[in-house]
Design an enzyme around this catalytic site. Structure first.
Site, PDB file in Angstrom:
ATOM      1  N   LYS A 129      42.898  19.221  13.327  1.00  0.00           N
ATOM      2  CA  LYS A 129      42.533  18.709  14.655  1.00  0.00           C
ATOM      3  C   LYS A 129      43.553  17.659  15.111  1.00  0.00           C
ATOM      4  O   LYS A 129      44.051  17.705  16.238  1.00  0.00           O
ATOM      5  CB  LYS A 129      41.123  18.082  14.594  1.00  0.00           C
ATOM      6  CG  LYS A 129      40.735  17.374  15.883  1.00  0.00           C
ATOM      7  CD  LYS A 129      39.570  16.424  15.737  1.00  0.00           C
ATOM      8  CE  LYS A 129      39.514  15.517  16.954  1.00  0.00           C
ATOM      9  NZ  LYS A 129      38.450  14.541  16.927  1.00  0.00           N
ATOM     10  N   LYS A 171      47.362   6.651  16.220  1.00  0.00           N
ATOM     11  CA  LYS A 171      46.562   7.476  15.310  1.00  0.00           C
ATOM     12  C   LYS A 171      47.213   8.852  15.102  1.00  0.00           C
ATOM     13  O   LYS A 171      47.347   9.331  13.974  1.00  0.00           O
ATOM     14  CB  LYS A 171      45.149   7.609  15.888  1.00  0.00           C
ATOM     15  CG  LYS A 171      44.283   8.685  15.285  1.00  0.00           C
ATOM     16  CD  LYS A 171      43.591   8.250  14.021  1.00  0.00           C
ATOM     17  CE  LYS A 171      42.895   9.419  13.371  1.00  0.00           C
ATOM     18  NZ  LYS A 171      42.267   9.116  12.118  1.00  0.00           N
ATOM     19  N   THR A 231      38.655  10.253  17.775  1.00  0.00           N
ATOM     20  CA  THR A 231      40.062  10.651  17.837  1.00  0.00           C
ATOM     21  C   THR A 231      40.174  11.706  18.919  1.00  0.00           C
ATOM     22  O   THR A 231      39.610  12.803  18.771  1.00  0.00           O
ATOM     23  CB  THR A 231      40.518  11.257  16.496  1.00  0.00           C
ATOM     24  OG1 THR A 231      40.292  10.300  15.469  1.00  0.00           O
ATOM     25  CG2 THR A 231      41.992  11.618  16.535  1.00  0.00           C
TER      26      THR A 231
HETATM   27  P1  NAD Z   1      30.576  14.427  13.086  1.00  0.00           P
HETATM   28  O1  NAD Z   1      30.626  15.811  13.616  1.00  0.00           O
HETATM   29  O2  NAD Z   1      29.994  14.167  11.746  1.00  0.00           O
HETATM   30  O3  NAD Z   1      29.814  13.461  14.144  1.00  0.00           O
HETATM   31  C1  NAD Z   1      29.864  13.628  15.533  1.00  0.00           C
HETATM   32  C2  NAD Z   1      28.454  13.380  16.073  1.00  0.00           C
HETATM   33  O4  NAD Z   1      28.505  13.459  17.497  1.00  0.00           O
HETATM   34  C3  NAD Z   1      27.431  14.416  15.600  1.00  0.00           C
HETATM   35  O5  NAD Z   1      26.336  13.769  14.994  1.00  0.00           O
HETATM   36  C4  NAD Z   1      27.029  15.149  16.885  1.00  0.00           C
HETATM   37  O6  NAD Z   1      25.687  15.565  16.903  1.00  0.00           O
HETATM   38  C5  NAD Z   1      27.305  14.074  17.922  1.00  0.00           C
HETATM   39  N1  NAD Z   1      27.488  14.600  19.274  1.00  0.00           N
HETATM   40  C6  NAD Z   1      28.194  15.682  19.673  1.00  0.00           C
HETATM   41  N2  NAD Z   1      28.127  15.818  21.008  1.00  0.00           N
HETATM   42  C7  NAD Z   1      27.368  14.799  21.452  1.00  0.00           C
HETATM   43  C8  NAD Z   1      26.935  14.383  22.740  1.00  0.00           C
HETATM   44  N3  NAD Z   1      27.265  15.050  23.846  1.00  0.00           N
HETATM   45  N4  NAD Z   1      26.149  13.282  22.831  1.00  0.00           N
HETATM   46  C9  NAD Z   1      25.805  12.599  21.718  1.00  0.00           C
HETATM   47  N5  NAD Z   1      26.167  12.935  20.481  1.00  0.00           N
HETATM   48  C10 NAD Z   1      26.945  14.029  20.351  1.00  0.00           C
HETATM   49  O7  NAD Z   1      32.099  13.896  13.156  1.00  0.00           O
HETATM   50  P2  NAD Z   1      32.708  12.603  12.408  1.00  0.00           P
HETATM   51  O8  NAD Z   1      33.339  13.035  11.128  1.00  0.00           O
HETATM   52  O9  NAD Z   1      31.709  11.494  12.434  1.00  0.00           O
HETATM   53  O10 NAD Z   1      33.916  12.280  13.396  1.00  0.00           O
HETATM   54  C11 NAD Z   1      33.727  11.594  14.637  1.00  0.00           C
HETATM   55  C12 NAD Z   1      35.082  11.237  15.207  1.00  0.00           C
HETATM   56  O11 NAD Z   1      35.795  10.434  14.259  1.00  0.00           O
HETATM   57  C13 NAD Z   1      35.991  12.450  15.471  1.00  0.00           C
HETATM   58  O12 NAD Z   1      36.682  12.234  16.672  1.00  0.00           O
HETATM   59  C14 NAD Z   1      36.913  12.485  14.266  1.00  0.00           C
HETATM   60  O13 NAD Z   1      38.153  13.100  14.544  1.00  0.00           O
HETATM   61  C15 NAD Z   1      37.071  10.993  13.980  1.00  0.00           C
HETATM   62  N6  NAD Z   1      37.441  10.652  12.589  1.00  0.00           N
HETATM   63  C16 NAD Z   1      36.773  11.241  11.532  1.00  0.00           C
HETATM   64  C17 NAD Z   1      37.122  10.891  10.228  1.00  0.00           C
HETATM   65  C18 NAD Z   1      36.403  11.508   9.046  1.00  0.00           C
HETATM   66  O14 NAD Z   1      36.887  11.343   7.914  1.00  0.00           O
HETATM   67  N7  NAD Z   1      35.284  12.191   9.220  1.00  0.00           N
HETATM   68  C19 NAD Z   1      38.139   9.951  10.000  1.00  0.00           C
HETATM   69  C20 NAD Z   1      38.765   9.354  11.085  1.00  0.00           C
HETATM   70  C21 NAD Z   1      38.400   9.713  12.380  1.00  0.00           C
END
Ligand code: NAD
Length: 289
Positions: A243, A168, A93
């Protein structure tokens, strides 16, 4: 298909595992070693750099925290490193402007890109039941569908590049507004001597019905099961809602849209996060009333 998966956190971990289950070869990268180790346990091939993970792939899927990271990963290590013609799907997102900018850079370098943010939380990511809102050309959407299928309950072509992110942010701004409104109505009922369960029985069948009330009731022990019944643990974190609201407010400012209630919702979630509530489910606004 050979797919690189970048970002194996709460959401990406389960999504990559579902691609493996569907028979794809998944080449994984995450900065966090534990995330990479978990991906390996789930059948992904771990790599120590994005540029290695994208070698020889048909598609690259990313699930990263924000637009700045998405842009730096694609410009530094994906564009020019993945094979020409590969399909890029960013499921993170992020803000609309960055989504369009990265897609343009990718397209100028001979790739096809879609933005494909998701609705549904960690349980849907693990269960392969996410809803994807996809922005891109018809051709890109047709290719993206094949990759997204094992992770999806629904895949919707929202429009041109960036349209997925627009859908979204608008959806989540509306969700924040009806969640806060639902909390206020439940509390107002209680304070005026109407049992909240009775209010739920009535309003969930009357014109006040909405998803927050009917399917995710934010008062403990009232109406539908939700994180409220478990001290607001799990669910969709208030920090993530904030966010998404910030992204919506940024887009509203840039486009001149009037979002008075969205702005107020953002202020309410801002205050809730500052007070330390960011890790709680977003329905916990109920506890502040
Ligand atoms: P998270 O923080 O659990 O996962 C993100 C991952 O990205 C981490 O494992 C981190 O180490 C990795 N990362 C960060 N920088 C990096 C880089 N430069 N190279 C490689 N890996 C890297 O977050 P999440 O909850 O999995 O969310 C991910 C996305 O999904 C976000 O954009 C969030 O807004 C969206 N989202 C989350 C949810 C939810 O319920 N968690 C729901 C819908 C959408």
């Amino acid at each position: 298909m050979k797919i690189a998966f970048i970002g194996l956190g709460n959401m990406g971990g389960g999504m990559a595992a579902n691609l493996v289950k569907a028979g794809h070869t998944v080449r994984a990268f995450d900065l966090a070693e534990e995330a990479l180790a978990r991906a390996k346990e789930n059948g992904c091939e771990p790599f120590s750099a994005v540029s290695e993970a994208v070698e020889g792939v048909d598609a690259v899927v990313s699930m990263l925290p924000n637009g700045q990271i998405v842009k730096s990963v694609y410009t530094a290590d994906v564009i020019g490193k993945a094979p020409a013609g590969a399909l890029f799907l960013d499921c993170s997102t992020i803000d609309v402007a960055t989504a369009r900018e990265v897609a343009e850079l990718a397209e100028n370098a001979g790739y096809v890109m879609v933005d494909a943010p998701v609705s549904g939380g960690i349980a849907a990511a693990n269960g392969g039941t996410l809803t994807f809102m996809v922005g891109g050309t018809d051709e890109a959407f047709a290719r993206a569908k094949d990759v997204l299928e094992p992770m999806a309950k629904a895949i919707i072509h929202a429009g041109a590049i960036g349209a997925g992110q627009v859908a979204k942010m608008c959806n989540n701004m509306l969700l924040a507004i009806h969640m806060i409104g639902t909390c206020e109505a439940l509390k107002l009922a209680e304070k005026n001597g109407l049992d909240m369960q009775m209010f739920y029985e009535i309003s969930s069948k009357a014109t006040g019905y909405n998803w927050s009330l009917n399917d995710y009731t934010p008062a403990p022990g009232v109406g539908a099961a939700s994180p409220a019944d478990n001290d607001y643990a799990g669910g969709f974190a208030a920090a993530l809602m904030l966010k998404d609201l910030r992204l919506a407010m940024g887009a509203a400012e840039q486009s001149g849209a009037n979002v008075a209630l969205g702005k107020h919702a953002a202020e309410i979630y801002e205050a809730f996060n500052e007070a330390g509530g960011g890790g709680k489910d977003f329905g916990a606004i109920f506890t502040t009333l």
